[in-house]
Structure formats: structure tokens, C-alpha cells
Design an enzyme around this catalytic site. Structure first.
Site, PDB file in Angstrom:
ATOM      1  N   ARG A  95     -10.982   8.409  12.945  1.00 42.37           N
ATOM      2  CA  ARG A  95      -9.956   9.002  11.974  1.00 42.37           C
ATOM      3  C   ARG A  95     -10.726  10.064  11.204  1.00 42.37           C
ATOM      4  NH1 ARG A  95      -9.441   7.789   6.531  1.00 42.37           N
ATOM      5  NH2 ARG A  95     -10.417   5.950   6.817  1.00 42.37           N
TER       6      ARG A  95
ATOM      7  N   THR B 161      -4.937   0.744   0.054  1.00 41.47           N
ATOM      8  CA  THR B 161      -4.770   2.001  -0.879  1.00 41.47           C
ATOM      9  C   THR B 161      -5.279   1.766  -2.303  1.00 41.47           C
ATOM     10  OG1 THR B 161      -2.602   2.239   0.320  1.00 41.47           O
ATOM     11  CG2 THR B 161      -2.880   3.281  -1.943  1.00 41.47           C
TER      12      THR B 161
ATOM     13  N   GLU C 233     -15.173  16.815   2.619  1.00 40.41           N
ATOM     14  CA  GLU C 233     -15.745  15.687   3.088  1.00 40.41           C
ATOM     15  C   GLU C 233     -15.960  15.779   4.673  1.00 40.41           C
ATOM     16  OE1 GLU C 233     -13.057  12.115   2.395  1.00 40.41           O
ATOM     17  OE2 GLU C 233     -13.148  12.303   0.246  1.00 40.41           O
TER      18      GLU C 233
ATOM     19  N   HIS D 199     -17.664   2.616   8.240  1.00 37.01           N
ATOM     20  CA  HIS D 199     -17.971   3.849   7.495  1.00 37.01           C
ATOM     21  C   HIS D 199     -19.460   3.707   7.312  1.00 37.01           C
ATOM     22  CE1 HIS D 199     -18.327   5.964   3.476  1.00 37.01           C
ATOM     23  NE2 HIS D 199     -16.978   6.353   3.674  1.00 37.01           N
TER      24      HIS D 199
ATOM     25  N   GLY E 127       0.828  -1.325   0.165  1.00 36.08           N
ATOM     26  CA  GLY E 127       0.056   0.161   0.050  1.00 36.08           C
ATOM     27  C   GLY E 127       0.934   1.300  -0.098  1.00 36.08           C
TER      28      GLY E 127
ATOM     29  N   ARG F 196     -17.566  10.737  11.118  1.00 35.49           N
ATOM     30  CA  ARG F 196     -17.924   9.452  10.670  1.00 35.49           C
ATOM     31  C   ARG F 196     -18.559   8.398  11.631  1.00 35.49           C
ATOM     32  NH1 ARG F 196     -13.598   7.116   6.660  1.00 35.49           N
ATOM     33  NH2 ARG F 196     -14.083   8.764   5.466  1.00 35.49           N
TER      34      ARG F 196
ATOM     35  N   HIS G 246     -14.408  -0.560   8.195  1.00 31.63           N
ATOM     36  CA  HIS G 246     -13.653   0.419   7.461  1.00 31.63           C
ATOM     37  C   HIS G 246     -12.243   0.584   7.788  1.00 31.63           C
ATOM     38  CE1 HIS G 246     -13.083   3.221   4.002  1.00 31.63           C
ATOM     39  NE2 HIS G 246     -12.778   4.211   4.501  1.00 31.63           N
TER      40      HIS G 246
HETATM   41  C1  SIN Z   1     -14.589   7.552   1.630  1.00 28.47           C
HETATM   42  O1  SIN Z   1     -14.207   7.894   0.247  1.00 28.47           O
HETATM   43  O2  SIN Z   1     -15.477   7.891   2.137  1.00 28.47           O
HETATM   44  C2  SIN Z   1     -13.378   6.928   2.510  1.00 28.47           C
HETATM   45  C3  SIN Z   1     -12.178   7.865   2.454  1.00 28.47           C
HETATM   46  C4  SIN Z   1     -11.599   7.618   3.888  1.00 28.47           C
HETATM   47  O3  SIN Z   1     -11.945   6.602   4.458  1.00 28.47           O
HETATM   48  O4  SIN Z   1     -10.907   8.463   4.222  1.00 28.47           O
END
Ligand code: SIN
Length: 523
Positions: free
Chosen positions: A385, A38, A112, A247, A9, A291, A350
Site C-alpha cells: 500500500r 483510524t 510521504e 511499517h 473506523g 514502504r 502495520h
Molecule cells: C504513517 O504515518 O507513516 C502511516 C501512514 C500510513 O500507514 O499510511
């Protein structure tokens, strides 16, 4: 300094590229070099660039990372992650990573969840990981660094408390008939493979995560917790194992294809079966809350209504296919037209914030053993994270570990290793006897999802510990690669259940439904 790097990765490949002596580096991976978390990463890489995006700064990236981490990040680690970001992005560009650009030639940046500024870089829309992995694999090959696939590390060789190499099980052709080109010793065939020992001055674990602990995961099949299991058996300090991130949005279909957070960043919303945007009542940032909050919000709504939750991206219409070509193809191949109708989603395993404790140079508690990327616990993520910080973590700490291997730079030895050792040498490492490997894994995944998943309580964790211990006690010796992987999962499942039971309060992704403080607040 002969160095074995385990994993292909971003963390392992950056470490290989930054190593001062490429001819002394051997990169091992248990599958094809392209099989990594990755490679599968869609969302992008979060970083402040040089020059920064308007309104962005390293201080802002640090603040967002600390907030997402629920107060449990290590400040110096976060400063290092964000502060090294601009240089590592420049390295990736120099290595040929084709980051997306605006018509003016500037880097494109997306937003994001829990980022206060649009700072996420992408490649190929939603194929960022593939863009990075392909460029780095090319660069590694151009540098003449050997990458040996289909070679599973089954044990770290130690001598006098120092890691001196690895024992490997090689499947397929490479190195299968005697001494390897590096002078490794062959120890005869086992099952479909050959066992060898490879001597090294340093071993860098860059083995990625552990999504296969759970039945629903965004991770590829290779994510079987191997690095943490190897380090645990060698006696390395492990930390924060209870912090596992789910996730919120994977397709609620077999395979759990990830629907990137970037889709919500572009305006998609979550709705329950009555069409209501329930996240508005859960958090001020609604679908772009941290998240862990969104994942629990989705799971709670599914449980309360007994019906699926959907992602409504219809307002993005035809733009979905242009901006998210890989997700668009996956959604459409499942027979869904997400430009016109909402699609069912579910949380899935995730990313692991915990792992092998390291300092900011990748050094573990065992001399000669390093860990970088998801397998490591540097303290940058705390209990949760921040989106798209994982690829950055791999680049930053892969690079720093490479430099510290030869001590060509002076890196601080942070107090990350002072935390309590969560290992238990009494935990055996075998897989359940008498069961097929796939059957054993499915049982283990079900226990983990039910008891060590999005919500945990003491009764469930105690029961999980007992069940997992029973399987381990009945264990048999691993022979094939799949059996080794299942043994790794079983060992790590036990360590994770124990760590989750020990932390009686909720924090970030570790949510205790029997947390007395939370129950008081709610009543
Ligand atoms: C995503 O694309 O939602 C995942 C990206 C991440 O886990 O940081």
C-alpha cells in the site's frame, strides 16, 4: 434495508453517514467506539483535492499507487480510489474534520514515501485519524444513528446462502437483559457477556486489520482480524492474504509507537550503528522508497550489524514538537530527546493489503455481506500500500458500499471475485486448549513474526502451518470475547501462512528469501 455495520473506523462511519436510511442502520463495535486503527492514524489521508495542489492530478496519484503496489494493483480499483478522492475529502470537511491549513487558509499538504507530489492532508499535525474519527462519530450521532459499543460479532447468520444478520456477544450493560431495542433476540449469558442474534438485510464488515497477529505492531489491541475470520467461516472468497505490510519506523520500545513516515517526508533520515545512511545504497529514493523496501532495508541492517537502527530527526530540531505533537509527546515520555539525538526504531506489523474479496461497491461473494476498509481486498493496494491511502480507501469504499446497499447508484461488479478461493473449510476455528489466552496469543505472534513476517521461506512456512494446525486441532470452544479474538487470530494466521506458502515468488511486501529468481539475480 436494515443494515448492521461492524466497526467504527472511517470506513464504517462513512458508510453509516452515506446510508440513505439512518433509522435502519445499527453500528456495532466490540470496544469503545474510539478504539480503531483510524483513531490511531498519524500520517494523514492522501488525496487529490478540488482544486488540486500545484503539480498534482488524479493521474499522478494513480501512477504512484500503481508503482507502490508492485504491479499487482487492479487498475480500475485504483482509478476509483483516486478519482473519488476529491469528493470524499469535501465530504469529510463538510462533516467537520479540521484539516490543517496554511496561514492563507489553504489546505496544508505534506509529502510521504513514494508520493511524487506533496498531497497528504493532516489534522492536528500528526493526529489526523483522531480528527477524522471524532468528527465522524459526532456526525453519526447528529444523524441519530445508533452506535452500540462493547458488542463483539461472533458469527454471521446465513440462510439460503444469504447473510441475514449477526450473532453477538455483548459485554457490559447495553442489551444485556433480554431483547434489544432493535428487536434482537437474547440467547442467554456466556461468561461475562450475553449472546444475541440481530437480524439484518445487509451486514457491512468494517472491522479493520490484523496487527495483533504479530508481537510488534503499530495497531491497537482491537486489530484481531475479526472480519476476515467471520467471512472465512461463512465461506466468503478471501484474496491476497499473504500481502501484509510492515511499517519501517516504530519506536524500538514496548508498545511500538508509530513514528510517521511524514517525519521522513520532512527530512529525517535512517542511520545504522556506525552513523551511515545505509538506505542510500538500497534504493534511489533512500528513506522515501516504497514502504516494503525501507522496512526490509532496516531489518537487514539490524541483522547484519546486530545493532539497532536509528531515526535521525535532529535536523528538524524544535519544529518536531510543533509539526508532530503526538509523536513528540510519546518519544519524550520514553525519556528520549529526538530533537537532539537519534532514536532507535524497528519495523512492525502495520497494514493488511489482503482480505475479503470485494467489488468496487463493497460487495463480497456472499449476498448480503459487504466489506469496506482494511478488512476488504478491493485490489487498490496490490502487494504494497502507498502511504496514507488507507484512510482514503475507507472513505471511498465506505461511501460506495452505502449507495450500493439500496442500489441507488449503478456500480460495476468487477472481476475481483474471480480469483481462487483461499479458504479451507477444514480449518477449525478454536483457540489453543489449555493455554491462557494471553499465552496462546504470544505463541501465535512469535510463530507469525518468525515465519510469516518480513522474510518468508518454504521450510519456515511449512513449520508454521504445522504448528498452527496442531493448536487448532487441540482447540476448545470460545466463550469470552478474548477467546473469540484469539480464535480469529489463529484461523487467520493459518490462512495467511498457507497463502504465503502458495506464492513462491516475491512481490511487494511478500518477500520470499528462497525465491529462485531473486537468488539467481543476486548471485
Ligand atoms: C504513517 O504515518 O507513516 C502511516 C501512514 C500510513 O500507514 O499510511
Amino acid at each position: 434495508m436494515t443494515t448492521v455495520i461492524v466497526g467504527t473506523g472511517i470506513a464504517g462511519l462513512v458508510c453509516a453517514l452515506a446510508h440513505p436510511d439512518p433509522e435502519d442502520v445499527l453500528v456495532l463495535t466490540k470496544a469503545d467506539p474510539s478504539a480503531s486503527n483510524t483513531f490511531a492514524a498519524q500520517g494523514g489521508i492522501a488525496a487529490v483535492t478540488n482544486p488540486p495542489a500545484p503539480g498534482d492530478s488524479i493521474a499522478s496519484h494513480v501512477a504512484d499507487t500503481l508503482t507502490a503496489g508492485a504491479g499487482l494493483c487492479e487498475a480500475e480499483a485504483v482509478q476509483t480510489l483516486c478519482g473519488d478522492g476529491p469528493d470524499r475529502i469535501a465530504d469529510l470537511i463538510a462533516a467537520g474534520v479540521p484539516f490543517d491549513r496554511t496561514p492563507d487558509g489553504d489546505l496544508s499538504r505534506g509529502l510521504e514515501a513514494a508520493h511524487s507530489v506533496a498531497r497528504i492532508l493532516h489534522a492536528g499535525g500528526d493526529a489526523t485519524g483522531a480528527g477524522i474519527a471524532e468528527a465522524l462519530l459526532r456526525a453519526v450521532a447528529e444523524r441519530g444513528i445508533e452506535v452500540r459499543g462493547h458488542t463483539l460479532v461472533t458469527e454471521l447468520i446465513t440462510d439460503g446462502g444469504h447473510v441475514r444478520g449477526v450473532r453477538v456477544l455483548t459485554s457490559g450493560g447495553a442489551g444485556s437483559d433480554g431483547a434489544g431495542s432493535d428487536g434482537s433476540e437474547s440467547h442467554g449469558a456466556i461468561g461475562a457477556g450475553v449472546v444475541q442474534e440481530i437480524q439484518a438485510d445487509a451486514v457491512v464488515l468494517a472491522t479493520g486489520g490484523a496487527g495483533q497477529l504479530y508481537p510488534y505492531t503499530s495497531n491497537p489491541d482491537v486489530a484481531t482480524a475479526d472480519g476476515v475470520a467471520l467471512a472465512a467461516r461463512a465461506g466468503a472468497v478471501l484474496t491476497d492474504l499473504e500481502f501484509y505490510q510492515f511499517h519501517p519506523t516504530t519506536l524500538a520500545l514496548p508498545g511500538n509507537f508509530l513514528v510517521s513516515e511524514a517525519v521522513r517526508g520532512e527530512g529525517a533520515v535512517l542511520r545504522d550503528s556506525a552513523g551511515s545512511r545505509f538506505m542510500i545504497g538500497v534504493h534511489p529514493d533512500a528513506e522515501l522508497a516504497p514502504r516494503d523496501v525501507v522496512a526490509r532495508g532496516v531489518a537487514d541492517r539490524m541483522r547484519e550489524t546486530g545493532a539497532p537502527v536509528v531515526l535521525d530527526a535532529t535536523r528538524l530540531g524544535d519544529r518536531l514538537a510543533r509539526r508532530f505533537p503526538s509523536i513528540d509527546a510519546a518519544v519524550r515520555s520514553a525519556g528520549l530527546d529526538w530533537a537532539r539525538e537519534p532514536v532507535p526504531i524497528t519495523p512492525a506489523a502495520h497494514y493488511w493489503m489482503g482480505g475479503v474479496a470485494t467489488d468496487l461497491a463493497g460487495r463480497t461473494s456472499i449476498p448480503g455481506l459487504y466489506a469496506v476498509g482494511e478488512v476488504a481486498r478491493t485490489g487498490v493496494h496490490g502487494a504494497n500500500r502507498l502511504a496514507s491511502n488507507s484512510l482514503l480507501e475507507g472513505a471511498v469504499f465506505g461511501h460506495r458500499a452505502a449507495l450500493s446497499l439500496t442500489d441507488s447508484i449503478s456500480l460495476s461488479h468487477t472481476p475481483a471475485l474471480d480469483v481462487a478461493d483461499q479458504n479451507d473449510p477444514a480449518i477449525t476455528t478454536e483457540h489453543p486448549a489449555g493455554a491462557t489466552v494471553s499465552g496462546a496469543r504470544a505463541d501465535l505472534q512469535r510463530v507469525m513474526w518468525d515465519a510469516v513476517g518480513l522474510g518468508r521461506d518454504d521450510d519456515g512456512l511449512a513449520q508454521a502451518e504445522e504448528t498452527l494446525a496442531g493448536w487448532a486441532a487441540a482447540g476448545v470452544r470460545s466463550r469470552t470475547s478474548a477467546e473469540h479474538e484469539t480464535a480469529n487470530l489463529l484461523l487467520v494466521a493459518r490462512l495467511m501462512a498457507r497463502a504465503a506458502r502458495a506464492r513462491t515468488g516475491s512481490a511487494g511486501a511478500h518477500f520470499r528469501t528462497d525465491d529462485a529468481h531473486m537468488l539467481e539475480t543476486a548471485s
